[in-house]
Design a protein around this motif. Structure first.
Motif, PDB file in Angstrom:
ATOM      1  N   ILE A  42       0.858  -1.183   0.000  1.00  0.00           N
ATOM      2  CA  ILE A  42       0.000   0.000   0.000  1.00  0.00           C
ATOM      3  C   ILE A  42       0.891   1.229   0.000  1.00  0.00           C
ATOM      4  CG2 ILE A  42      -1.763   1.282   1.250  1.00  0.00           C
ATOM      5  CD1 ILE A  42      -2.623  -1.407   2.483  1.00  0.00           C
ATOM      6  N   ASN A  43       0.805   2.018  -1.054  1.00  0.00           N
ATOM      7  CA  ASN A  43       1.585   3.249  -1.148  1.00  0.00           C
ATOM      8  C   ASN A  43       0.705   4.420  -0.733  1.00  0.00           C
ATOM      9  OD1 ASN A  43       3.914   2.057  -2.157  1.00  0.00           O
ATOM     10  ND2 ASN A  43       3.075   2.023  -4.218  1.00  0.00           N
ATOM     11  N   LEU A  44       1.138   5.128   0.280  1.00  0.00           N
ATOM     12  CA  LEU A  44       0.399   6.289   0.745  1.00  0.00           C
ATOM     13  C   LEU A  44       1.260   7.525   0.548  1.00  0.00           C
ATOM     14  CD1 LEU A  44      -1.045   4.937   4.106  1.00  0.00           C
ATOM     15  CD2 LEU A  44      -2.219   5.152   1.937  1.00  0.00           C
ATOM     16  N   ASN A  45       0.849   8.370  -0.341  1.00  0.00           N
ATOM     17  CA  ASN A  45       1.528   9.641  -0.542  1.00  0.00           C
ATOM     18  C   ASN A  45       0.679  10.709   0.121  1.00  0.00           C
ATOM     19  OD1 ASN A  45       3.597   8.514  -2.070  1.00  0.00           O
ATOM     20  ND2 ASN A  45       2.313   8.536  -3.894  1.00  0.00           N
ATOM     21  N   ILE A  46       1.098  11.114   1.290  1.00  0.00           N
ATOM     22  CA  ILE A  46       0.308  12.051   2.079  1.00  0.00           C
ATOM     23  C   ILE A  46       1.144  13.290   2.346  1.00  0.00           C
ATOM     24  CG2 ILE A  46      -0.884  12.425   4.257  1.00  0.00           C
ATOM     25  CD1 ILE A  46      -1.319   9.417   4.417  1.00  0.00           C
ATOM     26  N   ASN A  47       0.577  14.423   2.037  1.00  0.00           N
ATOM     27  CA  ASN A  47       1.214  15.692   2.374  1.00  0.00           C
ATOM     28  C   ASN A  47       0.386  16.355   3.462  1.00  0.00           C
ATOM     29  OD1 ASN A  47       3.222  15.499   0.419  1.00  0.00           O
ATOM     30  ND2 ASN A  47       1.846  16.278  -1.167  1.00  0.00           N
ATOM     31  N   ILE A  48       1.029  16.596   4.574  1.00  0.00           N
ATOM     32  CA  ILE A  48       0.342  17.250   5.685  1.00  0.00           C
ATOM     33  C   ILE A  48       0.894  18.661   5.791  1.00  0.00           C
ATOM     34  CG2 ILE A  48      -0.092  17.239   8.156  1.00  0.00           C
ATOM     35  CD1 ILE A  48       0.262  14.191   8.056  1.00  0.00           C
ATOM     36  N   ARG A  49      -0.005  19.589   5.694  1.00  0.00           N
ATOM     37  CA  ARG A  49       0.397  20.987   5.779  1.00  0.00           C
ATOM     38  C   ARG A  49      -0.476  21.666   6.820  1.00  0.00           C
ATOM     39  NH1 ARG A  49      -0.626  24.876   0.855  1.00  0.00           N
ATOM     40  NH2 ARG A  49      -0.917  26.694   2.131  1.00  0.00           N
ATOM     41  N   GLN A  50       0.166  22.353   7.711  1.00  0.00           N
ATOM     42  CA  GLN A  50      -0.568  22.995   8.786  1.00  0.00           C
ATOM     43  C   GLN A  50      -0.205  24.468   8.800  1.00  0.00           C
ATOM     44  OE1 GLN A  50       0.219  21.352  12.631  1.00  0.00           O
ATOM     45  NE2 GLN A  50      -1.176  22.730  13.670  1.00  0.00           N
ATOM     46  N   GLU A  51      -1.209  25.272   8.853  1.00  0.00           N
ATOM     47  CA  GLU A  51      -0.998  26.705   8.967  1.00  0.00           C
ATOM     48  C   GLU A  51      -1.664  27.190  10.242  1.00  0.00           C
ATOM     49  OE1 GLU A  51      -2.334  28.852   5.568  1.00  0.00           O
ATOM     50  OE2 GLU A  51      -1.294  27.521   4.173  1.00  0.00           O
ATOM     51  N   VAL A  52      -0.921  27.950  11.003  1.00  0.00           N
ATOM     52  CA  VAL A  52      -1.463  28.486  12.240  1.00  0.00           C
ATOM     53  C   VAL A  52      -1.545  29.999  12.079  1.00  0.00           C
ATOM     54  CG1 VAL A  52      -1.123  28.733  14.722  1.00  0.00           C
ATOM     55  CG2 VAL A  52      -0.429  26.623  13.566  1.00  0.00           C
ATOM     56  N   VAL A  53      -2.736  30.496  12.203  1.00  0.00           N
ATOM     57  CA  VAL A  53      -2.956  31.931  12.107  1.00  0.00           C
ATOM     58  C   VAL A  53      -3.385  32.404  13.488  1.00  0.00           C
ATOM     59  CG1 VAL A  53      -4.323  33.726  10.987  1.00  0.00           C
ATOM     60  CG2 VAL A  53      -3.656  31.703   9.709  1.00  0.00           C
ATOM     61  N   TYR A  54      -2.698  33.423  13.987  1.00  0.00           N
ATOM     62  CA  TYR A  54      -3.061  33.906  15.312  1.00  0.00           C
ATOM     63  C   TYR A  54      -3.053  35.430  15.316  1.00  0.00           C
ATOM     64  CZ  TYR A  54       1.935  34.621  15.962  1.00  0.00           C
ATOM     65  OH  TYR A  54       3.235  35.022  15.824  1.00  0.00           O
ATOM     66  N   ARG A  55      -3.832  35.976  16.189  1.00  0.00           N
ATOM     67  CA  ARG A  55      -3.894  37.419  16.399  1.00  0.00           C
ATOM     68  C   ARG A  55      -3.840  37.666  17.897  1.00  0.00           C
ATOM     69  NH1 ARG A  55      -9.023  37.896  12.749  1.00  0.00           N
ATOM     70  NH2 ARG A  55      -8.064  37.292  10.811  1.00  0.00           N
ATOM     71  N   LEU A  56      -3.012  38.600  18.273  1.00  0.00           N
ATOM     72  CA  LEU A  56      -2.903  38.938  19.694  1.00  0.00           C
ATOM     73  C   LEU A  56      -3.361  40.374  19.888  1.00  0.00           C
ATOM     74  CD1 LEU A  56       0.641  37.521  20.496  1.00  0.00           C
ATOM     75  CD2 LEU A  56      -1.548  36.511  21.083  1.00  0.00           C
ATOM     76  N   ASP A  57      -4.023  40.601  20.968  1.00  0.00           N
ATOM     77  CA  ASP A  57      -4.345  41.994  21.239  1.00  0.00           C
ATOM     78  C   ASP A  57      -3.120  42.663  21.853  1.00  0.00           C
ATOM     79  OD1 ASP A  57      -4.362  41.218  23.906  1.00  0.00           O
ATOM     80  OD2 ASP A  57      -6.275  42.166  24.360  1.00  0.00           O
ATOM     81  N   GLY A  58      -3.149  43.940  21.968  1.00  0.00           N
ATOM     82  CA  GLY A  58      -1.983  44.725  22.387  1.00  0.00           C
ATOM     83  C   GLY A  58      -1.404  44.309  23.721  1.00  0.00           C
ATOM     84  N   ASP A  59      -2.228  44.064  24.741  1.00  0.00           N
ATOM     85  CA  ASP A  59      -1.733  43.709  26.076  1.00  0.00           C
ATOM     86  C   ASP A  59      -1.002  42.369  26.062  1.00  0.00           C
ATOM     87  OD1 ASP A  59      -2.796  46.021  27.117  1.00  0.00           O
ATOM     88  OD2 ASP A  59      -4.671  45.057  27.789  1.00  0.00           O
ATOM     89  N   ALA A  60      -1.558  41.410  25.367  1.00  0.00           N
ATOM     90  CA  ALA A  60      -0.912  40.099  25.312  1.00  0.00           C
ATOM     91  C   ALA A  60       0.407  40.184  24.567  1.00  0.00           C
ATOM     92  CB  ALA A  60      -1.842  39.090  24.642  1.00  0.00           C
ATOM     93  N   LYS A  61       0.452  40.979  23.516  1.00  0.00           N
ATOM     94  CA  LYS A  61       1.680  41.133  22.745  1.00  0.00           C
ATOM     95  C   LYS A  61       2.778  41.772  23.599  1.00  0.00           C
ATOM     96  CE  LYS A  61       3.216  42.590  18.211  1.00  0.00           C
ATOM     97  NZ  LYS A  61       2.836  43.180  16.951  1.00  0.00           N
ATOM     98  N   LYS A  62       2.416  42.778  24.375  1.00  0.00           N
ATOM     99  CA  LYS A  62       3.392  43.416  25.257  1.00  0.00           C
ATOM    100  C   LYS A  62       3.905  42.447  26.318  1.00  0.00           C
ATOM    101  CE  LYS A  62       1.502  48.059  24.880  1.00  0.00           C
ATOM    102  NZ  LYS A  62       0.764  49.118  25.572  1.00  0.00           N
ATOM    103  N   LEU A  63       2.999  41.643  26.873  1.00  0.00           N
ATOM    104  CA  LEU A  63       3.382  40.673  27.894  1.00  0.00           C
ATOM    105  C   LEU A  63       4.369  39.651  27.331  1.00  0.00           C
ATOM    106  CD1 LEU A  63       2.893  39.677  30.804  1.00  0.00           C
ATOM    107  CD2 LEU A  63       1.048  38.276  29.891  1.00  0.00           C
ATOM    108  N   ILE A  64       4.137  39.181  26.123  1.00  0.00           N
ATOM    109  CA  ILE A  64       5.056  38.218  25.492  1.00  0.00           C
ATOM    110  C   ILE A  64       6.404  38.857  25.228  1.00  0.00           C
ATOM    111  CG2 ILE A  64       5.450  36.871  23.379  1.00  0.00           C
ATOM    112  CD1 ILE A  64       2.434  36.287  23.374  1.00  0.00           C
ATOM    113  N   GLU A  65       6.404  40.119  24.765  1.00  0.00           N
ATOM    114  CA  GLU A  65       7.672  40.788  24.504  1.00  0.00           C
ATOM    115  C   GLU A  65       8.470  41.018  25.790  1.00  0.00           C
ATOM    116  OE1 GLU A  65       6.599  44.357  22.414  1.00  0.00           O
ATOM    117  OE2 GLU A  65       6.247  43.298  20.541  1.00  0.00           O
TER     118      GLU A  65
END
Length: 71
Positions: A42-65
């Protein structure tokens, strides 16, 4: 003497049963099951592609920085 209808039905049903059994036994010799010579591949040619899209509000972005060493 009277002939009952159930007796006639019973012999018809018995005749059909015998005919089905004879037909089934005749076909039973025709079925063959063989194992394949080669393994199943059994030949399985599988391409798995994952895209993660995220948005942070200003306070969370400052906290991470401020705490970049945690992440």
């Amino acid at each position: 003497m009277k002939t009952t209808r159930t007796g006639a039905r019973r012999s018809t049903i018995d005749g059909r049963f015998v005919a089905v059994m004879i037909g089934a036994s005749a076909l039973a010799g025709c079925v063959q099951i063989d194992t394949p010579d080669k393994p199943i591949e059994i030949n399985l040619n599988i391409n798995i592609r994952q895209e993660v899209v995220y948005r942070l509000d200003g306070d969370a972005k400052k906290l991470i920085e401020q705490n970049s060493e945690i992440f």
